[in-house]
Design a protein around this motif. Structure first.
Motif, short mmCIF file in Angstrom:
data_model
loop_
_atom_site.label_atom_id
_atom_site.label_comp_id
_atom_site.label_asym_id
_atom_site.label_seq_id
_atom_site.Cartn_x
_atom_site.Cartn_y
_atom_site.Cartn_z
N MET A 1 0.84 -1.20 0.00
CA MET A 1 0.00 0.00 0.00
C MET A 1 0.88 1.26 0.00
O MET A 1 0.62 2.22 -0.72
CB MET A 1 -0.86 -0.05 1.27
CG MET A 1 -1.80 1.08 1.41
SD MET A 1 -3.25 0.78 0.41
CE MET A 1 -4.30 2.09 0.98
N ARG A 2 1.93 1.24 0.79
CA ARG A 2 2.81 2.41 0.92
C ARG A 2 3.48 2.68 -0.43
O ARG A 2 3.57 3.82 -0.86
CB ARG A 2 3.83 2.13 2.02
CG ARG A 2 4.87 3.21 2.19
CD ARG A 2 4.62 4.07 3.40
NE ARG A 2 5.59 5.15 3.44
CZ ARG A 2 5.65 6.06 4.37
NH1 ARG A 2 4.80 6.06 5.34
NH2 ARG A 2 6.55 7.01 4.33
N ASN A 3 3.98 1.61 -1.09
CA ASN A 3 4.61 1.80 -2.39
C ASN A 3 3.63 2.43 -3.38
O ASN A 3 3.99 3.28 -4.17
CB ASN A 3 5.09 0.46 -2.95
CG ASN A 3 6.33 -0.01 -2.22
OD1 ASN A 3 7.00 0.78 -1.57
ND2 ASN A 3 6.60 -1.30 -2.28
N LEU A 4 2.40 1.98 -3.27
CA LEU A 4 1.40 2.48 -4.20
C LEU A 4 1.07 3.96 -3.97
O LEU A 4 1.13 4.77 -4.89
CB LEU A 4 0.15 1.63 -4.04
CG LEU A 4 -0.64 1.41 -5.32
CD1 LEU A 4 -1.52 0.18 -5.18
CD2 LEU A 4 -1.48 2.60 -5.63
N ILE B 1 0.28 -2.00 -8.50
CA ILE B 1 1.52 -2.64 -8.05
C ILE B 1 1.36 -4.13 -8.31
O ILE B 1 0.35 -4.72 -7.90
CB ILE B 1 1.78 -2.36 -6.56
CG1 ILE B 1 2.37 -0.96 -6.44
CG2 ILE B 1 2.74 -3.39 -5.97
CD1 ILE B 1 2.99 -0.65 -5.12
N ASP B 2 2.34 -4.72 -8.98
CA ASP B 2 2.23 -6.14 -9.39
C ASP B 2 0.89 -6.39 -10.07
O ASP B 2 0.21 -7.39 -9.82
CB ASP B 2 2.34 -7.09 -8.19
CG ASP B 2 3.61 -6.89 -7.40
OD1 ASP B 2 4.58 -6.38 -8.00
OD2 ASP B 2 3.64 -7.21 -6.20
N GLY B 3 0.47 -5.45 -10.88
CA GLY B 3 -0.79 -5.62 -11.61
C GLY B 3 -2.03 -5.44 -10.74
O GLY B 3 -3.15 -5.59 -11.22
N GLU B 4 -1.82 -5.09 -9.47
CA GLU B 4 -2.98 -5.01 -8.57
C GLU B 4 -3.36 -3.55 -8.31
O GLU B 4 -2.52 -2.73 -7.99
CB GLU B 4 -2.58 -5.66 -7.24
CG GLU B 4 -3.75 -6.07 -6.38
CD GLU B 4 -3.27 -6.53 -5.00
OE1 GLU B 4 -3.92 -6.12 -4.01
OE2 GLU B 4 -2.25 -7.25 -4.92
N LYS B 5 -4.65 -3.27 -8.49
CA LYS B 5 -5.12 -1.90 -8.22
C LYS B 5 -5.70 -1.80 -6.82
O LYS B 5 -6.10 -2.81 -6.25
CB LYS B 5 -6.24 -1.56 -9.20
CG LYS B 5 -5.79 -1.06 -10.55
CD LYS B 5 -6.99 -0.50 -11.27
CE LYS B 5 -6.60 0.14 -12.57
NZ LYS B 5 -7.76 0.77 -13.21
N LEU B 6 -5.78 -0.57 -6.31
CA LEU B 6 -6.47 -0.39 -5.02
C LEU B 6 -7.97 -0.57 -5.24
O LEU B 6 -8.49 -0.18 -6.29
CB LEU B 6 -6.25 1.03 -4.51
CG LEU B 6 -4.89 1.41 -3.95
CD1 LEU B 6 -4.94 2.83 -3.41
CD2 LEU B 6 -4.51 0.47 -2.81
#
Ligand code: HEM
Length: 403
Positions: free
Chosen positions: A96-99, A223-228
């Motif tokens: 989450m922080r990276n995002l 991030i890694d293809g994953e959205k919030l």
């Protein structure tokens, strides 16, 4: 019996809300540092039965706790901020922080500088001719809210509405009583429900028509293809309001409060404006807007020679650590001459405040503008300051000024 008060404030859901019995009067809340000094000397790590938590007062121990998320968790049981980055542990926190880091870069903050200057000048223009103002009402309160609204992309037409509800979110309790805290918690709950509904609408709009704002960036980032998820974007928006507004208001107010208490420092800064960033850092150390940070032990640990069992609440007293003589020379002196100032007012380690660059910039612009607009800044004689009655927030409700 332990009283646990429900609250939605970022800082107040770390532990139950009962203030330490040692810091009860308004005078002590306004200036708790001698009490911290003595607690740090006499009981650097202690268990408080009344609040059912551990208190940690020394710099070294506070630093150790914040640096070790494997041993000290940030997860909380309940509250508005459940599921927000502030109350997550790794590995979820890291992702989450990276995002959010991507959307909340120092460059994005720098780009806000003109806006911060413009809003500060506008707010001061409203009071310039009057000769007096309450700094909290006229500048330190509205500035962070308006800037966060800008950052998030709240449409200009909704700013007033947005401010009304943000104020409810950060309004303190009327006094130190349990009832006042309950009422505050209820109001905050209502405010946060409203803002959640409000942001839900904006999120839906931005999904269809992305713009250049933080909400659109958060919705698009991967991030890694994953959205919030929408829920995660939503809780991040509310976190920014809760974690970013009251704190920045108190930073600006505390720094100006100090300048009214110490004419020498005011004069030094006034005659050498490039010292303002140092003044902001020293104000953060000396009068920290958040005076305590909470954690929960994940296993049995030793802190400062004391054994703490798994699952215990630990309160890290930043306001005490920042004045630890083992770490700072002449810790009880406010000086613009410190070469290093490793205060813990923005936390430390993986949860280090994401908004620190923004808070610093807002405070620097506010102080610079105040000092260059007004030839003097003085407190109003005869008015006793009233501390915000909170065990976690350090600030005053109003700061009447003559200029
Ligand atoms: C985290 C203080 C302003 C957003 C924190 C933490 C502290 C803090 C102590 C760490 C809490 C912990 O370790 O549990 C402050 C102070 C501020 C300020 C003193 C003003 C002077 C802001 C602003 C924003 C913001 C302006 C955003 C607009 C955040 C966020 C986190 C955080 C998102 C969570 C970071 C994470 O968990 O990784 N802040 N803050 N803060 N702050 Fe601030």
């Amino acid at each position: 019996m332990t009283q646990v008060r429900n609250s939605t404030s970022a800082v107040e859901q770390y532990a139950n809300l009962i203030p330490m019995s040692e810091i009860a009067s308004n005078a002590d809340q306004l200036f708790p540092f001698p009490i911290f000094n003595s607690l740090r000397q006499n009981t650097p790590v202690r268990y408080d039965e009344a609040r059912s938590c551990w208190d940690v007062f020394r710099y070294e121990d506070v630093h150790y706790i914040l640096k070790n998320p494997k041993l000290f968790s940030s997860e909380r049981g309940s509250g508005t901020l459940q599921g927000s980055i502030l109350t997550m542990d790794p590995p979820r926190h890291t992702k989450m922080r990276n995002l959010v880091n991507k959307a909340f870069t120092p460059k994005a903050v720098k780009d806000l500088k003109n806006k911060i200057e413009e809003v500060t000048l506008y707010l001061l223009d409203q009071v310039k001719e009057k000769g007096t103002m309450d700094l909290v009402h006229s500048l330190a309160g509205p500035l962070p809210v308006i800037i966060i609204a800008e950052l998030l992309g709240v449409p200009a037409k909704d700013r007033d509405l947005f401010k009304t509800y943000s104020d409810v979110l950060v309004a303190g309790a009327k006094d130190n009583s349990n009832e006042a805290f309950q009422r505050m918690a209820q109001k905050r709950k209502e405010g946060s429900e409203f803002l959640k509904e409000y942001f839900k609408k904006i999120i839906l709009e931005r999904k269809v028509n992305p713009e250049e704002d933080l909400i659109s960036l958060l919705l698009a980032a991967k991030i890694d293809g994953e959205k919030l998820t929408e829920e995660e974007v939503l809780s991040f928006c509310v976190l920014l309001l809760v974690a970013g507004n009251e704190t920045t208001t108190n930073l600006i107010t505390n720094a100006v409060r100090y300048m009214t208490e110490d004419k020498n420092i005011q004069e030094q800064a006034r005659t050498n404006l490039p010292l303002i960033p140092k003044l902001v850092e020293e104000a953060l150390r000396f009068y920290p807007p958040i005076q305590a940070i909470g954690r929960v032990t994940k296993e049995q640990v030793k802190v400062g020679g004391k054994t703490i069992q798994k699952g215990e609440q630990v309160i890290c007293w930043v306001a005490s650590a920042n004045r630890d003589e083992q770490k700072f020379t002449e810790p009880n002196r406010f000086t613009l001459e410190r070469k290093l100032n490793p205060h813990l007012s923005f936390g430390f380690g993986i949860h280090f405040c994401l908004g620190a660059p923004l808070a610093r910039l807002e405070a620097e612009v506010a102080l610079l503008t105040l000092l260059s607009t007004f030839a003097k800044l003085e407190g109003v004689k005869g008015t006793e300051l009233e501390a915000i009655p909170s065990p976690f927030v350090f600030g005053v409700k109003r700061l009447p000024l003559k200029f």
